[in-house]
Design an enzyme around this catalytic site. Sequence first.
Site, PDB file in Angstrom:
ATOM      1  N   LYS A 169       0.839  -1.191   0.000  1.00  0.00           N
ATOM      2  CA  LYS A 169       0.000   0.000   0.000  1.00  0.00           C
ATOM      3  C   LYS A 169       0.885   1.256   0.000  1.00  0.00           C
ATOM      4  O   LYS A 169       1.406   1.652   1.048  1.00  0.00           O
ATOM      5  CB  LYS A 169      -0.921   0.017   1.220  1.00  0.00           C
ATOM      6  CG  LYS A 169      -1.873  -1.183   1.303  1.00  0.00           C
ATOM      7  CD  LYS A 169      -2.762  -1.101   2.535  1.00  0.00           C
ATOM      8  CE  LYS A 169      -3.611  -2.365   2.695  1.00  0.00           C
ATOM      9  NZ  LYS A 169      -4.568  -2.530   1.597  1.00  0.00           N
TER      10      LYS A 169
ATOM     11  N   HIS B 216      13.621  -6.038  -5.117  1.00  0.00           N
ATOM     12  CA  HIS B 216      13.482  -7.338  -5.773  1.00  0.00           C
ATOM     13  C   HIS B 216      13.492  -7.267  -7.294  1.00  0.00           C
ATOM     14  O   HIS B 216      13.724  -8.294  -7.952  1.00  0.00           O
ATOM     15  CB  HIS B 216      12.184  -8.017  -5.347  1.00  0.00           C
ATOM     16  CG  HIS B 216      12.138  -8.431  -3.909  1.00  0.00           C
ATOM     17  ND1 HIS B 216      13.110  -9.211  -3.333  1.00  0.00           N
ATOM     18  CD2 HIS B 216      11.235  -8.155  -2.925  1.00  0.00           C
ATOM     19  CE1 HIS B 216      12.801  -9.407  -2.059  1.00  0.00           C
ATOM     20  NE2 HIS B 216      11.679  -8.777  -1.787  1.00  0.00           N
TER      21      HIS B 216
ATOM     22  N   ASP C 191      20.792  -3.896   3.709  1.00  0.00           N
ATOM     23  CA  ASP C 191      19.373  -4.220   3.551  1.00  0.00           C
ATOM     24  C   ASP C 191      18.886  -4.901   4.829  1.00  0.00           C
ATOM     25  O   ASP C 191      19.332  -5.992   5.167  1.00  0.00           O
ATOM     26  CB  ASP C 191      19.228  -5.157   2.352  1.00  0.00           C
ATOM     27  CG  ASP C 191      17.786  -5.373   1.919  1.00  0.00           C
ATOM     28  OD1 ASP C 191      16.933  -5.560   2.803  1.00  0.00           O
ATOM     29  OD2 ASP C 191      17.525  -5.377   0.709  1.00  0.00           O
TER      30      ASP C 191
ATOM     31  N   PHE D 159      20.489  -8.672   5.723  1.00  0.00           N
ATOM     32  CA  PHE D 159      20.031  -9.389   6.915  1.00  0.00           C
ATOM     33  C   PHE D 159      18.589  -9.801   6.653  1.00  0.00           C
ATOM     34  O   PHE D 159      17.719  -8.936   6.497  1.00  0.00           O
ATOM     35  CB  PHE D 159      20.101  -8.490   8.151  1.00  0.00           C
ATOM     36  CG  PHE D 159      21.493  -8.040   8.514  1.00  0.00           C
ATOM     37  CD1 PHE D 159      22.190  -8.628   9.563  1.00  0.00           C
ATOM     38  CD2 PHE D 159      22.113  -7.004   7.807  1.00  0.00           C
ATOM     39  CE1 PHE D 159      23.467  -8.208   9.904  1.00  0.00           C
ATOM     40  CE2 PHE D 159      23.400  -6.579   8.146  1.00  0.00           C
ATOM     41  CZ  PHE D 159      24.078  -7.189   9.197  1.00  0.00           C
TER      42      PHE D 159
END
Length: 531
Positions: A27, A137, A170, A194
């Site tokens: 969102k 990603h 990250d 991590f």
Amino acid sequence: MAGKAKISYFYDPDVGNFYYGQGHPMKPHRVRMTHNLLLHYGVYKEMELFRPALASAEDMTQFHSDEYIEFLRLITPDNQHEHMRQLKRFNCAEDCPVFDGLFNFCQIYTGGSVGGAVRLNHKQTDTVVNWAGGLHHAKKNEASGFCYVNDIVLAILELLKVHQRVLYIDIDIHHGDGVEEAFYTTDRVMTVSFHKFGEYFPGTGHLQDIGQHKGKHYSVNVPLKDGIDDESYNMLFKPVMAKVMEMYAPDAVVFQSGADSLTGDRLGCFNLSIRGHAECLKYMMTFNVPLLVLGGGGYTIRNVARCWTYETGCLLGHELDDKMPVNDYSEYYGPTHTLQISPSNMENQNTPEYLEGVRNRILENLSKIAPKPSVPFHDVPPDAITQEAQEVKEDPDAKGGGAEAEASRRAHHSELEPGEGDRDDRPSRQDHDTRDMNTVTTYEPGSHKFEDAIKDEEDASDVDAIAELGDAAAAGDPGEDADAKVKTTNCDELVLDRDYADGGLGRDDSDELDRAPSVLPGIILNDHDGQ
């Protein structure tokens, strides 16, 4: 950096209007909630505020393939049925749906990250904040895990025009696979992630994934188990990052502050408090290196806004009052209306022996790298986004987007008010301290709620850490075999020769449309599905 750090803050009031679809966990409205809290706490007055310039398709193809970006530019909900083969090819399905304004959304969050890198390159600021960014990603030729354009890779490429070495950190609960993959074979960028590892999206980030070729030992993965708390997390984070800073000595740091590692996250399984999460960022501030701070995951949106607001205060040197000011989204934070949240009583499956074994193995690998790698002198390429294109917001809208920006959300009545799990007095299942630790929640495509799913039983006894690490090591050292991973990168050529379009980063482009599905195809479908 002497004296108080100068902070540039990027925010576009339109970012909260974008809507992935009914029931989707991602969102963008959480960014608007964060901004609104910052305005009502008053800390925005101490930062330079910028509305990011929109990243162009050409900017995006410095990493992504031309075909993929052209697809994102042209695809819409109305015409997607005409492009089913491309939808499959570019992985735009349940996790990464096509929604109204998709390309514009990518332009906004990418523009903030790349624009922030430009300001750091010109030494116009010490720290940049872009909470809309951090979508780690996305791959060169496909969407993945709610991410379409990898703004982090593009920002790092921009930083590499000026800085010899860039460190990427990250702390999202999911492995930063897209960024690691992009820089897997170079020593110009060190990636440290991590993350939860083991039957969890994206399924990468093994302790033994350390990089290849020139990049061997420059990818650092810290695999964690369910329930990790503040004390255990920082027992790993601080010694690992101290060694990284000692050996690598980066010229700039990119920090992805994904908030799905917080306790009670809708898709997460860690048990960090907001203070524990922020401690990682505060620790990196002590090194006084130019810092680009980005958002990322985070699906219990009231806690995401709390976390990023608190961390912005930390960057400014403030301990924000736990009592929240009245704000436009106060109904999300009731009945407590406090900034901090309490961890649950969930079991920490990370034993001291396991954590010590992971830490020792990582420190051993870091000791093998050559201190302070360098690159030859080269001419600095032009900025991806000109500074003139970045709009300074001298008088930010006190509504964090205002009534006009909110109007477009009113078409989605389910998004206008906080739903189940979005507010403190309507807790998500993971907020219950007494929840059954053998059940987790899953999101099924086409359904609009989370349903209980039985998790595969794991061995309750403590597993000897040496045996676990020995099993991992027995799988082989990926750094010894250039074919052990499908990761192809030539970052030095990209940065020095600027041959972006032909060189590329990340995976090889493939015209194969009918690829076999991956073992863990998506966050929504597979985060909590051990089958």
